[in-house]
Design a protein around this motif. Structure first.
Motif, PDB file in Angstrom:
ATOM      1  N   ILE A 153      35.843  41.592  33.559  1.00  0.00           N
ATOM      2  CA  ILE A 153      36.734  42.626  34.088  1.00  0.00           C
ATOM      3  C   ILE A 153      35.871  43.609  34.862  1.00  0.00           C
ATOM      4  CG2 ILE A 153      38.344  44.487  33.545  1.00  0.00           C
ATOM      5  CD1 ILE A 153      39.007  42.997  30.944  1.00  0.00           C
ATOM      6  N   GLY A 154      36.244  43.828  36.102  1.00  0.00           N
ATOM      7  CA  GLY A 154      35.518  44.764  36.950  1.00  0.00           C
ATOM      8  C   GLY A 154      36.504  45.684  37.650  1.00  0.00           C
ATOM      9  N   TYR A 155      35.978  46.496  38.571  1.00  0.00           N
ATOM     10  CA  TYR A 155      36.815  47.454  39.276  1.00  0.00           C
ATOM     11  C   TYR A 155      36.488  47.432  40.761  1.00  0.00           C
ATOM     12  CZ  TYR A 155      37.983  48.996  34.646  1.00  0.00           C
ATOM     13  OH  TYR A 155      38.435  49.012  33.352  1.00  0.00           O
ATOM     14  N   SER A 156      37.531  47.519  41.580  1.00  0.00           N
ATOM     15  CA  SER A 156      37.352  47.560  43.021  1.00  0.00           C
ATOM     16  C   SER A 156      36.834  48.934  43.425  1.00  0.00           C
ATOM     17  CB  SER A 156      38.673  47.252  43.735  1.00  0.00           C
ATOM     18  OG  SER A 156      39.599  48.297  43.498  1.00  0.00           O
ATOM     19  N   THR A 157      36.509  49.098  44.704  1.00  0.00           N
ATOM     20  CA  THR A 157      35.985  50.376  45.173  1.00  0.00           C
ATOM     21  C   THR A 157      37.009  51.505  45.043  1.00  0.00           C
ATOM     22  OG1 THR A 157      36.623  49.772  47.429  1.00  0.00           O
ATOM     23  CG2 THR A 157      34.330  49.357  46.772  1.00  0.00           C
ATOM     24  N   ASN A 158      38.294  51.153  45.006  1.00  0.00           N
ATOM     25  CA  ASN A 158      39.317  52.195  44.828  1.00  0.00           C
ATOM     26  C   ASN A 158      39.707  52.373  43.354  1.00  0.00           C
ATOM     27  OD1 ASN A 158      40.896  49.965  44.339  1.00  0.00           O
ATOM     28  ND2 ASN A 158      42.342  50.333  46.007  1.00  0.00           N
ATOM     29  N   GLY A 159      38.967  51.726  42.448  1.00  0.00           N
ATOM     30  CA  GLY A 159      39.185  51.917  41.019  1.00  0.00           C
ATOM     31  C   GLY A 159      40.204  50.993  40.391  1.00  0.00           C
ATOM     32  N   LYS A 160      40.735  50.063  41.164  1.00  0.00           N
ATOM     33  CA  LYS A 160      41.718  49.129  40.618  1.00  0.00           C
ATOM     34  C   LYS A 160      41.020  48.071  39.749  1.00  0.00           C
ATOM     35  CE  LYS A 160      45.305  45.866  41.836  1.00  0.00           C
ATOM     36  NZ  LYS A 160      45.932  45.072  42.874  1.00  0.00           N
ATOM     37  N   GLU A 161      41.581  47.838  38.558  1.00  0.00           N
ATOM     38  CA  GLU A 161      41.015  46.834  37.654  1.00  0.00           C
ATOM     39  C   GLU A 161      41.200  45.438  38.234  1.00  0.00           C
ATOM     40  OE1 GLU A 161      41.191  46.858  33.059  1.00  0.00           O
ATOM     41  OE2 GLU A 161      42.865  45.596  33.723  1.00  0.00           O
ATOM     42  N   MET A 162      40.141  44.631  38.165  1.00  0.00           N
ATOM     43  CA  MET A 162      40.167  43.252  38.650  1.00  0.00           C
ATOM     44  C   MET A 162      39.684  42.352  37.522  1.00  0.00           C
ATOM     45  SD  MET A 162      38.493  43.981  42.390  1.00  0.00           S
ATOM     46  CE  MET A 162      38.584  42.287  42.901  1.00  0.00           C
TER      47      MET A 162
END
Length: 98
Positions: free
Chosen positions: A47-56
């Motif tokens: 689980i990571g996060y995009s540059t805009n903070g959205k969970e991926m």
């Protein structure tokens, strides 16, 4: 009596198309023989996060469970140039994932 060889097998990085096909064929053959069963992938391996903070979330492509010893095999297909992998998880890891 069925006999698995999960103790002798290790997880691997997949860095060629030939290696991917060999492993894919191996798992499919184990299912046909009744040694492994394919189970639904229920949890992400990362689980990571995009540059805009959205969970991926990233999920494995397949999970295979050995019916003899209970080991869960996590199969992540390669998307070259990104490598794939096969990772061996213990029966306890699988129990925690349910």
């Amino acid at each position: 009596m069925r006999k698995c060889d999960c103790n002798e097998r290790m997880g691997v990085k997949i860095n060629s198309w030939e290696q991917f096909e060999e492993l894919k064929n191996f798992f499919e053959e184990q299912v046909k023989k009744g040694l492994f069963v394919e189970i639904p992938v229920e949890r992400p391996y990362y689980i990571g996060y995009s540059t805009n903070g959205k969970e991926m979330k990233w999920y494995a492509d397949k999970w295979y469970k050995c019916l003899e010893c209970g080991v869960l095999w996590e199969f992540i297909y390669p998307d070259f140039p990104a490598q794939g992998s096969v990772k061996k998880l213990s029966a306890d890891d699988y129990t925690e994932r349910k």
